[in-house]
Design a protein around this motif. Structure first.
Motif, PDB file in Angstrom:
ATOM      1  N   GLY A 126       0.806  -1.210   0.000  1.00  0.00           N
ATOM      2  CA  GLY A 126       0.000   0.000   0.000  1.00  0.00           C
ATOM      3  C   GLY A 126       0.838   1.258   0.000  1.00  0.00           C
ATOM      4  N   LEU A 127       2.169   1.103  -0.122  1.00  0.00           N
ATOM      5  CA  LEU A 127       3.093   2.236  -0.137  1.00  0.00           C
ATOM      6  C   LEU A 127       3.671   2.431  -1.533  1.00  0.00           C
ATOM      7  CD1 LEU A 127       5.033   1.345   3.152  1.00  0.00           C
ATOM      8  CD2 LEU A 127       3.105   2.932   2.915  1.00  0.00           C
ATOM      9  N   SER A 128       4.216   3.608  -1.766  1.00  0.00           N
ATOM     10  CA  SER A 128       4.900   3.906  -3.030  1.00  0.00           C
ATOM     11  C   SER A 128       6.403   3.793  -2.789  1.00  0.00           C
ATOM     12  CB  SER A 128       4.538   5.322  -3.503  1.00  0.00           C
ATOM     13  OG  SER A 128       5.262   5.666  -4.664  1.00  0.00           O
ATOM     14  N   ILE A 129       7.024   2.787  -3.407  1.00  0.00           N
ATOM     15  CA  ILE A 129       8.448   2.503  -3.195  1.00  0.00           C
ATOM     16  C   ILE A 129       9.194   2.710  -4.510  1.00  0.00           C
ATOM     17  CG2 ILE A 129      10.143   0.764  -2.506  1.00  0.00           C
ATOM     18  CD1 ILE A 129       7.959  -0.565  -0.838  1.00  0.00           C
ATOM     19  N   THR A 130      10.130   3.624  -4.511  1.00  0.00           N
ATOM     20  CA  THR A 130      10.897   3.915  -5.720  1.00  0.00           C
ATOM     21  C   THR A 130      11.697   2.685  -6.143  1.00  0.00           C
ATOM     22  OG1 THR A 130      11.108   6.252  -5.091  1.00  0.00           O
ATOM     23  CG2 THR A 130      12.666   5.394  -6.735  1.00  0.00           C
ATOM     24  N   GLY A 131      11.485   2.239  -7.397  1.00  0.00           N
ATOM     25  CA  GLY A 131      12.224   1.103  -7.939  1.00  0.00           C
ATOM     26  C   GLY A 131      11.663  -0.249  -7.589  1.00  0.00           C
ATOM     27  N   ILE A 132      10.467  -0.310  -7.006  1.00  0.00           N
ATOM     28  CA  ILE A 132       9.919  -1.591  -6.537  1.00  0.00           C
ATOM     29  C   ILE A 132       9.727  -2.589  -7.676  1.00  0.00           C
ATOM     30  CG2 ILE A 132       7.526  -0.823  -6.737  1.00  0.00           C
ATOM     31  CD1 ILE A 132       9.004  -3.151  -4.008  1.00  0.00           C
ATOM     32  N   ASP A 133       9.529  -2.117  -8.898  1.00  0.00           N
ATOM     33  CA  ASP A 133       9.290  -3.021 -10.021  1.00  0.00           C
ATOM     34  C   ASP A 133      10.576  -3.532 -10.656  1.00  0.00           C
ATOM     35  OD1 ASP A 133       6.504  -2.798  -9.805  1.00  0.00           O
ATOM     36  OD2 ASP A 133       6.511  -0.926 -10.955  1.00  0.00           O
ATOM     37  N   ASP A 134      11.717  -3.037 -10.214  1.00  0.00           N
ATOM     38  CA  ASP A 134      13.004  -3.480 -10.757  1.00  0.00           C
ATOM     39  C   ASP A 134      13.551  -4.594  -9.873  1.00  0.00           C
ATOM     40  OD1 ASP A 134      15.601  -3.818 -11.695  1.00  0.00           O
ATOM     41  OD2 ASP A 134      15.833  -1.695 -12.194  1.00  0.00           O
ATOM     42  N   ARG A 135      13.440  -5.837 -10.339  1.00  0.00           N
ATOM     43  CA  ARG A 135      13.811  -6.986  -9.525  1.00  0.00           C
ATOM     44  C   ARG A 135      15.314  -7.107  -9.298  1.00  0.00           C
ATOM     45  NH1 ARG A 135       9.707  -6.164  -8.036  1.00  0.00           N
ATOM     46  NH2 ARG A 135       7.764  -7.323  -8.236  1.00  0.00           N
ATOM     47  N   VAL A 154      14.781  -4.762  -0.080  1.00  0.00           N
ATOM     48  CA  VAL A 154      15.730  -4.131  -0.995  1.00  0.00           C
ATOM     49  C   VAL A 154      17.096  -4.781  -0.802  1.00  0.00           C
ATOM     50  CG1 VAL A 154      16.182  -2.231   0.669  1.00  0.00           C
ATOM     51  CG2 VAL A 154      16.776  -1.957  -1.761  1.00  0.00           C
ATOM     52  N   GLN A 155      17.590  -5.361  -1.894  1.00  0.00           N
ATOM     53  CA  GLN A 155      18.910  -6.007  -1.843  1.00  0.00           C
ATOM     54  C   GLN A 155      20.012  -4.965  -1.932  1.00  0.00           C
ATOM     55  OE1 GLN A 155      19.505  -9.753  -3.960  1.00  0.00           O
ATOM     56  NE2 GLN A 155      21.358  -8.905  -4.913  1.00  0.00           N
ATOM     57  N   GLN A 156      19.834  -4.005  -2.855  1.00  0.00           N
ATOM     58  CA  GLN A 156      20.808  -2.915  -2.991  1.00  0.00           C
ATOM     59  C   GLN A 156      20.188  -1.788  -3.804  1.00  0.00           C
ATOM     60  OE1 GLN A 156      25.147  -3.562  -3.749  1.00  0.00           O
ATOM     61  NE2 GLN A 156      24.739  -2.523  -5.690  1.00  0.00           N
ATOM     62  N   THR A 157      20.451  -0.555  -3.393  1.00  0.00           N
ATOM     63  CA  THR A 157      19.945   0.592  -4.144  1.00  0.00           C
ATOM     64  C   THR A 157      20.792   1.814  -3.846  1.00  0.00           C
ATOM     65  OG1 THR A 157      17.948   1.882  -4.649  1.00  0.00           O
ATOM     66  CG2 THR A 157      18.328   1.332  -2.341  1.00  0.00           C
ATOM     67  N   TRP A 158      20.793   2.756  -4.771  1.00  0.00           N
ATOM     68  CA  TRP A 158      21.436   4.046  -4.530  1.00  0.00           C
ATOM     69  C   TRP A 158      20.427   5.036  -3.954  1.00  0.00           C
ATOM     70  CZ3 TRP A 158      26.621   4.885  -5.415  1.00  0.00           C
ATOM     71  CH2 TRP A 158      27.312   3.911  -6.147  1.00  0.00           C
ATOM     72  N   TRP A 159      19.211   4.981  -4.511  1.00  0.00           N
ATOM     73  CA  TRP A 159      18.153   5.926  -4.135  1.00  0.00           C
ATOM     74  C   TRP A 159      17.084   5.157  -3.365  1.00  0.00           C
ATOM     75  CZ3 TRP A 159      17.550  11.186  -5.994  1.00  0.00           C
ATOM     76  CH2 TRP A 159      16.320  11.783  -5.641  1.00  0.00           C
ATOM     77  N   PHE A 160      16.992   5.394  -2.065  1.00  0.00           N
ATOM     78  CA  PHE A 160      16.018   4.692  -1.223  1.00  0.00           C
ATOM     79  C   PHE A 160      14.922   5.667  -0.818  1.00  0.00           C
ATOM     80  CE2 PHE A 160      14.482   3.634   3.067  1.00  0.00           C
ATOM     81  CZ  PHE A 160      13.972   2.370   2.828  1.00  0.00           C
ATOM     82  N   GLU A 161      13.702   5.377  -1.246  1.00  0.00           N
ATOM     83  CA  GLU A 161      12.574   6.254  -0.909  1.00  0.00           C
ATOM     84  C   GLU A 161      11.291   5.438  -0.820  1.00  0.00           C
ATOM     85  OE1 GLU A 161      10.854  10.653  -2.038  1.00  0.00           O
ATOM     86  OE2 GLU A 161      11.790   9.470  -3.629  1.00  0.00           O
ATOM     87  N   LEU A 260       9.988   7.938   3.996  1.00  0.00           N
ATOM     88  CA  LEU A 260      11.211   7.377   4.573  1.00  0.00           C
ATOM     89  C   LEU A 260      12.245   7.417   3.461  1.00  0.00           C
ATOM     90  CD1 LEU A 260      12.770   5.695   6.775  1.00  0.00           C
ATOM     91  CD2 LEU A 260      11.789   3.655   5.692  1.00  0.00           C
ATOM     92  N   ARG A 261      13.326   8.192   3.662  1.00  0.00           N
ATOM     93  CA  ARG A 261      14.263   8.445   2.559  1.00  0.00           C
ATOM     94  C   ARG A 261      15.719   8.324   2.997  1.00  0.00           C
ATOM     95  NH1 ARG A 261      11.240  13.813   1.651  1.00  0.00           N
ATOM     96  NH2 ARG A 261       9.762  13.454  -0.026  1.00  0.00           N
ATOM     97  N   GLN A 262      16.528   7.877   2.045  1.00  0.00           N
ATOM     98  CA  GLN A 262      17.989   8.019   2.115  1.00  0.00           C
ATOM     99  C   GLN A 262      18.429   8.102   0.664  1.00  0.00           C
ATOM    100  OE1 GLN A 262      20.999   8.086   1.760  1.00  0.00           O
ATOM    101  NE2 GLN A 262      22.203   7.563   3.532  1.00  0.00           N
ATOM    102  N   ILE A 263      18.489   9.328   0.153  1.00  0.00           N
ATOM    103  CA  ILE A 263      18.689   9.534  -1.287  1.00  0.00           C
ATOM    104  C   ILE A 263      20.056  10.122  -1.602  1.00  0.00           C
ATOM    105  CG2 ILE A 263      16.234   9.700  -1.791  1.00  0.00           C
ATOM    106  CD1 ILE A 263      16.424  12.693  -1.687  1.00  0.00           C
ATOM    107  N   ASP A 264      21.004   9.949  -0.688  1.00  0.00           N
ATOM    108  CA  ASP A 264      22.386  10.332  -0.950  1.00  0.00           C
ATOM    109  C   ASP A 264      23.003   9.272  -1.858  1.00  0.00           C
ATOM    110  OD1 ASP A 264      25.106  10.764  -0.943  1.00  0.00           O
ATOM    111  OD2 ASP A 264      25.164  11.449   1.134  1.00  0.00           O
ATOM    112  N   CYS A 265      23.264   9.637  -3.092  1.00  0.00           N
ATOM    113  CA  CYS A 265      23.731   8.670  -4.086  1.00  0.00           C
ATOM    114  C   CYS A 265      25.241   8.485  -4.086  1.00  0.00           C
ATOM    115  CB  CYS A 265      23.246   9.080  -5.479  1.00  0.00           C
ATOM    116  SG  CYS A 265      21.456   9.011  -5.655  1.00  0.00           S
TER     117      CYS A 265
END
Length: 285
Positions: A126-135, A154-161, A260-265
């Motif tokens: 029910g949340l909007s997760i950036t990149g959720i469709d990229d397996r 999330v296994q690994q990401t640069w942009w977490f939101e 909920l964010r950590q978008i420091d790339c």
């Protein structure tokens, strides 16, 4: 004065003892007394005898215990196929204290048994997760440690939101919002011949100790809270407090947005499970 006292004492002996018992108290009087107790206490007194049991079911008692928006909740759940209109107020209170799914099963609403406070739970779906469709980065994993039986990992990401938004008619009061998170991936040993015991795979946990995450809550009437927090306690589910807000009117919809964010790339992060968001009275948790 002494003689008067003696006279009173002697005259009182002329009247027979009433020997009143609990069962002799009128149900209407018992019901009035029960209105001053909280629901668990009412249910305890209902076990004393038939009079208390009957009095404890009076609709006017439970009408006082139900939240001011209970008709709105009934309407919302009726859209999901729940039949609640024919229930007495006591039965209705008990039904609403269960976890009641709505919005396609991505959310749940219930009442705190003791106070009647309204609580909401929003699943990761029910949340909007950036990149959720990229397996390559995100996926949903099944787990019995979530009320929704799955969490976003999330296994690994640069942009977490992770973001969310809800409009709901809350009763007047103070509310808090929490994210339920877990550092590490839960793996069932049953698949590996381990008898069903769960272990935590910490292989992908990294990056969360470099910079904190940002938690933010905004309401439609201009309230806003922002906090920074390092994620910690790997291997355990933790509710991270994102912020508080105040509902001033029970007859209006309250619009809430949260992030909920950590978008420091400059670095990657990963190995995190996102389960749900809890909105509840500040005194609940």
């Amino acid at each position: 004065m002494g003689s008067n006292t003696s006279a009173c004492l002697s005259s009182s002996s002329d009247y027979p003892s009433l020997n009143l018992k609990l069962g002799d108290i009128p149900e209407s009087c018992i019901s009035l007394i029960l209105t001053h107790l909280d629901p668990p206490e009412i249910c305890q007194f209902a076990r004393l005898n038939c009079a208390f049991h009957g009095a404890s079911s009076a609709d006017f008692i439970w009408e006082l215990k139900l939240p001011s928006n209970y008709r709105y909740i009934i309407e919302k759940l009726s859209d999901e196929g729940f039949e609640l209109d024919g229930l007495g107020k006591k039965e209705l209170y008990g039904r609403l204290c269960r976890f009641n799914p709505f919005d396609g099963g991505t959310k749940e609403v219930w009442l705190d048994k003791k106070t009647g406070g309204v609580c909401l739970l929003i699943s990761s779906k029910g949340l909007s997760i950036t990149g959720i469709d990229d397996r390559r980065y995100w996926n949903y994993i099944e787990t019995d440690e979530s009320r929704f039986e799955s969490v976003a990992y999330v296994q690994q990401t640069w942009w977490f939101e992770v973001a969310g938004e809800i409009e709901f008619k809350f009763p007047k009061g103070n509310y808090s919002l929490f994210f339920r998170l877990h550092l590490g991936k839960k793996v069932s040993k049953k698949r590996l011949g381990g008898g069903g015991r769960r272990v935590c795979n910490m292989e992908h946990v990294h990056g969360w100790d470099i910079k904190p995450v940002k938690l933010e809550v905004k309401t439609g009437d201009g309230q806003e809270t922002v906090s920074m927090r390092f994620l910690d306690d790997p291997g355990n589910w933790v509710r991270y407090h994102a912020g508080d807000f105040i509902v001033g009117r029970s007859d209006q919809m309250t619009k809430i947005k949260f992030w909920l964010r950590q978008i420091d790339c400059t670095h990657t992060k990963g190995g995190l499970c996102v389960d749900s968001v809890l909105i509840c009275p500040t005194t609940y948790y």
